[in-house]
Design a protein around this motif. Sequence first.
Motif, mmCIF file in Angstrom:
data_model
loop_
_atom_site.group_PDB
_atom_site.id
_atom_site.type_symbol
_atom_site.label_atom_id
_atom_site.label_comp_id
_atom_site.label_asym_id
_atom_site.label_seq_id
_atom_site.Cartn_x
_atom_site.Cartn_y
_atom_site.Cartn_z
ATOM 1 N N VAL A 50 8.623 -4.664 2.075
ATOM 2 C CA VAL A 50 7.843 -3.463 1.777
ATOM 3 C C VAL A 50 7.496 -2.728 3.071
ATOM 4 C CG1 VAL A 50 5.757 -2.570 0.669
ATOM 5 C CG2 VAL A 50 6.860 -4.621 -0.241
ATOM 6 N N HIS A 51 7.609 -1.419 3.032
ATOM 7 C CA HIS A 51 7.255 -0.540 4.153
ATOM 8 C C HIS A 51 5.885 0.058 3.871
ATOM 9 C CE1 HIS A 51 7.359 3.916 5.252
ATOM 10 N NE2 HIS A 51 7.260 3.334 6.435
ATOM 11 N N VAL A 52 4.912 -0.218 4.767
ATOM 12 C CA VAL A 52 3.532 0.200 4.523
ATOM 13 C C VAL A 52 3.021 1.082 5.660
ATOM 14 C CG1 VAL A 52 1.201 -0.522 3.938
ATOM 15 C CG2 VAL A 52 3.140 -1.999 3.337
ATOM 16 N N GLY A 53 2.933 2.378 5.405
ATOM 17 C CA GLY A 53 2.190 3.288 6.256
ATOM 18 C C GLY A 53 0.885 3.614 5.547
ATOM 19 N N TRP A 54 0.065 4.478 6.126
ATOM 20 C CA TRP A 54 -1.228 4.739 5.481
ATOM 21 C C TRP A 54 -1.057 5.443 4.142
ATOM 22 C CZ3 TRP A 54 -3.238 9.437 4.083
ATOM 23 C CH2 TRP A 54 -2.688 10.589 4.662
ATOM 24 N N LYS A 55 -0.029 6.283 4.017
ATOM 25 C CA LYS A 55 0.191 6.969 2.747
ATOM 26 C C LYS A 55 0.619 5.990 1.656
ATOM 27 C CE LYS A 55 1.389 11.507 4.661
ATOM 28 N NZ LYS A 55 2.445 12.548 4.784
ATOM 29 N N GLY A 56 1.567 5.123 1.976
ATOM 30 C CA GLY A 56 1.989 4.124 1.010
ATOM 31 C C GLY A 56 0.883 3.165 0.662
ATOM 32 N N PHE A 57 0.084 2.825 1.671
ATOM 33 C CA PHE A 57 -1.059 1.947 1.421
ATOM 34 C C PHE A 57 -1.994 2.566 0.392
ATOM 35 C CE2 PHE A 57 -5.447 0.771 2.151
ATOM 36 C CZ PHE A 57 -5.384 -0.614 2.116
ATOM 37 N N CYS A 58 -2.345 3.841 0.596
ATOM 38 C CA CYS A 58 -3.258 4.516 -0.325
ATOM 39 C C CYS A 58 -2.646 4.707 -1.712
ATOM 40 C CB CYS A 58 -3.697 5.856 0.253
ATOM 41 S SG CYS A 58 -4.757 5.696 1.719
ATOM 42 N N ALA A 59 -1.313 4.735 -1.760
ATOM 43 C CA ALA A 59 -0.628 4.840 -3.043
ATOM 44 C C ALA A 59 -0.449 3.486 -3.713
ATOM 45 C CB ALA A 59 0.735 5.518 -2.850
ATOM 46 N N GLU A 60 -1.012 2.439 -3.090
ATOM 47 C CA GLU A 60 -1.074 1.074 -3.638
ATOM 48 C C GLU A 60 0.276 0.372 -3.710
ATOM 49 O OE1 GLU A 60 -3.334 0.892 -7.236
ATOM 50 O OE2 GLU A 60 -5.191 1.451 -6.219
ATOM 51 N N ILE A 61 1.094 0.574 -2.680
ATOM 52 C CA ILE A 61 2.387 -0.116 -2.683
ATOM 53 C C ILE A 61 2.219 -1.624 -2.550
ATOM 54 C CG2 ILE A 61 2.777 0.104 -0.172
ATOM 55 C CD1 ILE A 61 5.789 0.545 -0.939
ATOM 56 N N ILE A 62 1.161 -2.076 -1.870
ATOM 57 C CA ILE A 62 0.945 -3.526 -1.762
ATOM 58 C C ILE A 62 0.646 -4.123 -3.136
ATOM 59 C CG2 ILE A 62 -0.516 -5.324 -0.777
ATOM 60 C CD1 ILE A 62 -0.889 -3.542 1.654
ATOM 61 N N ASN A 63 -0.195 -3.466 -3.884
ATOM 62 C CA ASN A 63 -0.495 -3.946 -5.239
ATOM 63 C C ASN A 63 0.756 -3.952 -6.108
ATOM 64 O OD1 ASN A 63 -3.231 -4.381 -4.752
ATOM 65 N ND2 ASN A 63 -3.769 -2.273 -5.277
ATOM 66 N N ASN A 64 1.586 -2.936 -5.964
ATOM 67 C CA ASN A 64 2.830 -2.884 -6.739
ATOM 68 C C ASN A 64 3.739 -4.052 -6.384
ATOM 69 O OD1 ASN A 64 1.928 -0.571 -7.944
ATOM 70 N ND2 ASN A 64 3.296 0.820 -6.859
ATOM 71 N N ALA A 65 3.762 -4.409 -5.101
ATOM 72 C CA ALA A 65 4.582 -5.554 -4.680
ATOM 73 C C ALA A 65 4.053 -6.855 -5.268
ATOM 74 C CB ALA A 65 4.620 -5.626 -3.159
ATOM 75 N N LEU A 66 2.757 -7.024 -5.233
ATOM 76 C CA LEU A 66 2.167 -8.259 -5.752
ATOM 77 C C LEU A 66 2.365 -8.400 -7.248
ATOM 78 C CD1 LEU A 66 -1.163 -8.402 -3.703
ATOM 79 C CD2 LEU A 66 1.000 -9.578 -3.245
#
Length: 251
Positions: A127-143
């Motif tokens: 997963v690629h996490v910048g501040w925009k992706g972070f705020c768009a909840e990409i980490i939650n989507n990965a989990l």
Amino acid sequence: MANSQNKHSWIPVVWDAPVWIKAGITTRHGGRSLPPFNSLNLATHIGDDSDAVIWNRTHLSTLLRLPSEPAWLNQIHGNKIVCAASMNNNTADGVYSKQTGLVCTVMTADCVPVLLCNQAGTMVAAVHVGWKGFCAEIINNALKLFSDEVASLHVWIGPHISKNNYEVGDDVRNTCLATDQNLIHAFSKNPRGRWQADLELMVRYTLQLRGVSNIVSANQCTYTESDIFYSYRRDGQTGRMASMIWIDRQP
């Protein structure tokens, strides 16, 4: 990965994931790209000579004995994660696989690469996490992809720009805090009246909030380690590293 050139181009992840899980990040060494992309740039979208990038990708595949062509993404700082086995559209910021031999890959030059693996070694994701992706909840989507296995996940946080070198404005801070006010601890005001942002703290906090405890960090800054890593914030026009993870064989 025996030869010295290989070691020079690739930093393997050191963690407790099953031994058949292969993972790591490339450095900027060992390729044919000319300045300002010197030398192992793996991105095709930043103005580098296409023949050099093709050579770099082919050379890396040979060095690492990759089982397949990496799943190269068209990253847009969003929250979409695609399956490596059925990439009809590669516009995404994450990729996962449950199959052997599919190389999940994200490219970075300051943002946070996050690699994930379940305890059984039967599923991986990048997963690629910048501040925009972070705020768009990409980490939650990965989990969510790992369902009820989250508590036993192995997670690696790769080299990225450190807090001391990542200055942002009120807009970025306010957007991040809108997702969770507890992230206030990730920002420190500097003498210029702006903010130093701690991307790793934000990523780690979110992982732990969701029950992940087995987190390993590379503890390396792309901005300061100019001899090893590319940094967009430092250099502007520059190359990209690739963080890769794949299931090398069946458990």
